[in-house]
Design an enzyme around this catalytic site. Structure first.
Site, short mmCIF file in Angstrom:
data_model
loop_
_atom_site.label_atom_id
_atom_site.label_comp_id
_atom_site.label_asym_id
_atom_site.label_seq_id
_atom_site.Cartn_x
_atom_site.Cartn_y
_atom_site.Cartn_z
N CYS A 196 0.81 -1.21 0.00
CA CYS A 196 0.00 0.00 0.00
C CYS A 196 0.84 1.26 0.00
O CYS A 196 2.04 1.24 0.25
CB CYS A 196 -0.90 0.05 1.25
SG CYS A 196 -1.95 -1.39 1.46
N GLY A 216 0.24 0.46 -5.09
CA GLY A 216 -0.98 -0.33 -5.00
C GLY A 216 -1.98 0.11 -6.04
O GLY A 216 -2.25 1.31 -6.18
N ASN A 250 -0.11 0.63 5.77
CA ASN A 250 0.82 -0.01 4.84
C ASN A 250 1.68 -0.96 5.65
O ASN A 250 2.36 -0.55 6.59
CB ASN A 250 1.70 1.05 4.15
CG ASN A 250 2.81 0.41 3.32
OD1 ASN A 250 2.65 -0.68 2.80
ND2 ASN A 250 3.93 1.11 3.20
N GLY A 251 1.66 -2.24 5.29
CA GLY A 251 2.46 -3.23 6.00
C GLY A 251 1.69 -4.51 6.23
O GLY A 251 0.66 -4.76 5.61
N TYR A 310 13.24 -2.02 -6.02
CA TYR A 310 12.09 -2.07 -6.92
C TYR A 310 10.89 -1.22 -6.51
O TYR A 310 10.32 -0.52 -7.34
CB TYR A 310 11.66 -3.54 -7.08
CG TYR A 310 10.37 -3.76 -7.84
CD1 TYR A 310 10.27 -3.40 -9.18
CD2 TYR A 310 9.27 -4.33 -7.23
CE1 TYR A 310 9.09 -3.60 -9.90
CE2 TYR A 310 8.08 -4.54 -7.94
CZ TYR A 310 8.00 -4.17 -9.27
OH TYR A 310 6.84 -4.37 -9.96
#
Length: 475
Positions: free
Chosen positions: A14, A42, A115-116, A255
């Site tokens: 996310c 995302g 996020n995670g 990335y």
């Protein structure tokens, strides 16, 4: 059958964004622009919550930011807003699992974006359910708002701190009450989070590129274990009680992050250039041209070309108007589907030996198809270089990796992988070379578990480790 050309890539979970500004009546538009710049993190769903100090309004849905808000952002005016773009690692890709979450409890309304990946979420969820809590999603994120709602502390900051003391794993959070914006980064700092300054307000974002987009000045990275609270009194900083060694995900540099971002003092673009230069020094391949698998391998390929003196050229063109997935109902069509996403430039590659640079090989299927595509176009040799070490182990901290048996490097040697993808040569960047490339962050402060199997938190045998993204739908 859905074929996804990106299925041979690691997927981030996310991106989160938040803004506080008394002078900006269009904070929802600012959040929209911030999310647009975080879209790479995302693409499954997006959402925005806005507060005017009295009422909160949320708008969210499935799809890209431009699709979800094609009819506009939440219409309510306000001075507070948070937003979220999602790639699921826990919980299916369903409308019910879109974020931000917006809930009401005894302390008022609260909205949260995450996020995670929480590694002990199943255990806590079972405890909460046994105590009478009701869940409306299959996301680990909902565990956090339930813990906050059940906290006995009097202020929201202490409620959050008490709740997060029970949580393990990776989380970057933006949390909004009616009059406060709060950003939190887990004690190990698995995921990035930064703070920016607007002319008349503040911004919290997953990456610094989002600050640039909305015209905010970068102030600093939010520290691992830090909670930043923004309200009419300005910015205050608090720290969680848990202490743990830093473990920023190394794949943010390889990335995930956008090349124009900076994280923990390190330029992502410069790190990727250095990875390419190190690849050239290690592999010593000779060829006519250096090409990349666009777009993820391009910066490293430029570094390889600079170090080796071998010219860089565009050997592959990416079709940017195809979504993440498309339907290919017949096997023959699926086999050709790579050509819908990538196509070789025959006039560039025909009769040439090529060094092809990409950031990673996950399953190996896509790499094999690209090698075949280039040889069909007349390339005489393909020497593949990968700007990361072999991925041998799954991630439990917010990346949707395969189970270990589906990771090609977990069961095959480099030579066996070379044969599988059909390349003439194959070289992975060494772990030492990767550490040297990311000069701005000490290697001891990063997580390399996907290459080493040495996890900085829970072990992969734990029930709650997050290896199954559908765990809450099956328990």
């Amino acid at each position: 059958m859905i074929f996804d050309i990106t299925s041979d890539k690691l997927h981030e979970e996310c991106g989160v964004f938040g803004v506080f500004s008394r002078q900006d009546p269009a904070v929802a538009i600012t959040t929209y622009n911030g999310l647009f710049s975080l879209q790479h993190r995302g693409q499954e769903s997006a959402g925005i919550t806005v507060s005017d100090g009295k009422v909160m309004d949320v708008k969210k849905g499935m799809g890209l930011v431009s699709h979800v808000f094609r009819d506009g952002v939440p219409s309510q005016q306000g001075h507070l807003s948070i937003g979220h773009v999602r790639y699921s690692t826990t919980g299916s890709s369903l409308p019910v699992n879109t974020q931000p979450l917006l809930v009401s409890y005894a302390g008022g309304q609260i909205s949260l974006a995450h996020n995670g990946n929480l590694t002990n979420a199943l255990k806590i969820r079972k405890q909460l359910e046994a105590a009478g809590s009701v869940f409306q999603t299959t996301m680990d994120s909902e565990v956090i708002v339930n813990l906050i709602a059940r906290s006995g502390q009097s202020c929201v900051e202490e409620q959050i701190k008490e709740s997060l003391a029970k949580i393990e794993g990776a989380y970057c959070l933006v949390i909004m009450t009616k009059d406060k914006l709060i950003g939190v980064r887990d004690p190990q700092g698995f995921r990035p989070l930064c703070l920016g300054k607007l002319l008349n307000g503040y911004v919290i974002a997953s990456e610094s590129c989002a600050l640039d987009t909305v015209g905010a000045e970068f102030i600093r990275d939010i520290e691992p274990g830090e909670m930043v609270v923004i309200d009419d009194n300005g910015v205050t900083s608090h720290f969680l009680t848990k202490k743990a060694p830093k473990a920023l995900c190394v794949f943010e540099y390889i990335y995930f992050a956008r090349s124009d971002s900076r994280m923990d003092g390190q330029s992502v673009y410069q790190a990727r250039l250095a990875m390419g230069r190190q690849l050239a020094r290690e592999s010593k391949f000779k060829a006519d041209l250096v090409i990349s698998v666009p777009d993820s391998g391009t910066t490293a390929a430029l570094g390889y070309s600079s170090e080796s003196g071998i010219p860089f050229a565009e050997g592959l063109i990416k079709n940017r108007y195809i979504g993440r997935t498309f339907i290919q109902p017949e096997q023959k069509k699926r086999e050709k589907s790579v050509k819908m996403k990538l196509n070789a430039i025959r006039s560039v590659v025909k009769g040439k030996s090529l060094i092809m640079v990409d950031d990673s090989i996950v399953r190996g299927t896509t790499s094999g198809k690209i090698v075949h595509l280039l040889k069909e176009a007349g390339a005489t040799a393909i020497h593949m270089c990968v700007s990361s070490p072999p991925i041998t182990d799954p991630c439990f901290y917010g990346i949707d990796t395969s189970v270990r048996k589906e990771l090609i490097a977990s069961t095959k040697s480099v030579e066996e992988i070379r044969q599988f993808i059909g390349a003439d040569s194959l070289h992975y960047l060494s772990a030492e070379g990767l550490c040297q490339a990311i000069k701005g962050v000490p290697s001891k402060d990063m997580c390399y578990a996907c290459f080493t199997g040495r996890y900085p938190g829970c072990t992969p045998n734990d029930e709650d480790c997050g290896g199954n993204k559908y765990v809450f739908e099956q328990h």
